[in-house]
Design a protein around this motif. Sequence first.
Motif, mmCIF file in Angstrom:
data_model
loop_
_atom_site.group_PDB
_atom_site.id
_atom_site.type_symbol
_atom_site.label_atom_id
_atom_site.label_comp_id
_atom_site.label_asym_id
_atom_site.label_seq_id
_atom_site.Cartn_x
_atom_site.Cartn_y
_atom_site.Cartn_z
ATOM 1 N N ASN A 37 0.816 -1.222 0.000
ATOM 2 C CA ASN A 37 0.000 0.000 0.000
ATOM 3 C C ASN A 37 0.846 1.266 0.000
ATOM 4 N N GLY A 38 2.139 1.110 -0.235
ATOM 5 C CA GLY A 38 3.020 2.275 -0.387
ATOM 6 C C GLY A 38 3.495 2.869 0.928
ATOM 7 N N ARG A 39 3.302 2.149 2.015
ATOM 8 C CA ARG A 39 3.729 2.707 3.303
ATOM 9 C C ARG A 39 5.135 2.261 3.670
ATOM 10 N N VAL A 40 5.812 3.124 4.411
ATOM 11 C CA VAL A 40 7.085 2.712 5.015
ATOM 12 C C VAL A 40 6.711 2.026 6.330
ATOM 13 N N VAL A 41 7.284 0.850 6.560
ATOM 14 C CA VAL A 41 6.965 0.094 7.777
ATOM 15 C C VAL A 41 8.044 0.334 8.827
ATOM 16 N N ILE A 42 7.608 0.685 10.011
ATOM 17 C CA ILE A 42 8.551 0.896 11.117
ATOM 18 C C ILE A 42 8.316 -0.230 12.137
#
Length: 445
Positions: A127-132
């Motif tokens: 979904n285009g998110r950066v995962v932290i």
Amino acid sequence: MSVIAMKFGGTSVGDAEKIRAAARRAVNAHKKGHQVVVVVSAMGKSTDQLVALAEQITPNPPKREMDQLLATGEQVTISLMAMALEEMGVEAISFTAGQIGIVTDDVHTKARIKRIDVRRIRDALENGRVVIAAGFQGVTESGAITTLGRGGSNVTLVALAAALNAEVCENYTDVDGIYTADPRLVPTARKLDRISYDEMLELSSLGASVLHNRAVEFAKKYNVPIHVRSSLNNRKGTMIVAETEDMERIVVSGAALKDRLARITLREVPDRPGVAAKVFHTMATNRIVVDDIIQTTDESGRATVSFTVEPGDLPEARAVVDKLRDDMGCKALYEDHLAKVSVVGVGMRVHTGVAERMFEALAAAGINIENITTSEIKLSCLIDRDQGAKAMQLVHDAFDLGEGGRKTRVPKSAKAGRKKKSSPKAGRAKAAKKSPKRKSKSKKK
Ligand code: ADP
Ligand code: ASP
Ligand code: MG
């Protein structure tokens, strides 16, 4: 789309500005079209502060509660990091280990990862998110929070990189890479361009706190190269990679110091089959990690068994060993004044003279060696803790590991005269000579 996994250690996220700087690196990678997973540690020294806080309540905190407490440090950083990214206009989502499904065993404070369910991470990345992701923590099958051991965020990084088949695994820290020795202890230490998994595994296990040894184990198992580099600049750091043949030209790649070790000695132990098995079975069932083991036997048919443990495990180990002592009718001695200095290099498999050089350096400074252990690619000496830092510098100098030092590198032309891999090592022969009565093993239990 390729996945980049990056990890920022405590000092690299020590304050708001550093968190923003780390976030910018993630944003840059994201803008280049990569899927980005960021693993973070607790801010600055906050894990140490939590440990100190627990010690103010009790000298022996229950390990389950210790994990519950320590895991909070990383949860602070993930949320702040996600906020920093959102503030920069990049969608991000933070996850605790429980939310991602980093399942571990239930050995609190040093849990091992059993499996990771990356579906949630994959969905967020798609979904285009950066995962932290929160480093250092896990969750048991029954939902209890665990931690992976101090410095365990590296383990999370490599485990996630392997599970996501990441193209790059970057470990951002407060040094420019892996050095020939801890640069805080040995100012002349030299940065290495690359080092093999096996050498790094030994160095980490022998005290080089820059990487957790299980992170290196994972990296080796899944063939994930790790790039250890500074979060303060853009210089190339050190690549930890599979061994190549030319690495054996370097006899010693680095030195390490385990600055605190405790030793337990059982004396007048009956020397009959099954006794050692009983001792170490008891230690294992009580989950006490035992390091170097030595057994010697005297003429009267009694044995002495000694082994080292982490000083933090000593109170627990002591309770267990006191009971064993009473059961077996032997004597027990507990010491907490030791350190271990080691040299590591894959070249030791094929070159001789390492032991001699190390022992001479220590002897010249009047440092007594209490025990010697070897493996194919390492040589370690147990010494008095007060002399640890000095011994490290001496050994580093003895092998010319510092800037400009190349004496321990063997030119390609000298290859023909090299010892065969199968021949016995002079290092071991020397070690045996030094302490003839000792059967020295370096088994990690
Ligand atoms: P982080 O918080 O980024 O994980 P750590 O403090 O855990 O950082 O690890 C980095 C530190 O490891 C360095 O500051 C250095 O003092 C220490 N260190 C120990 N041995 C080495 C080595 N051989 N090379 C580089 N750093 C080392
Ligand atoms: N915060 C944990 C520690 O200080 C884990 C880590 O930094 O890797 O040990
Ligand atoms: Mg660390």
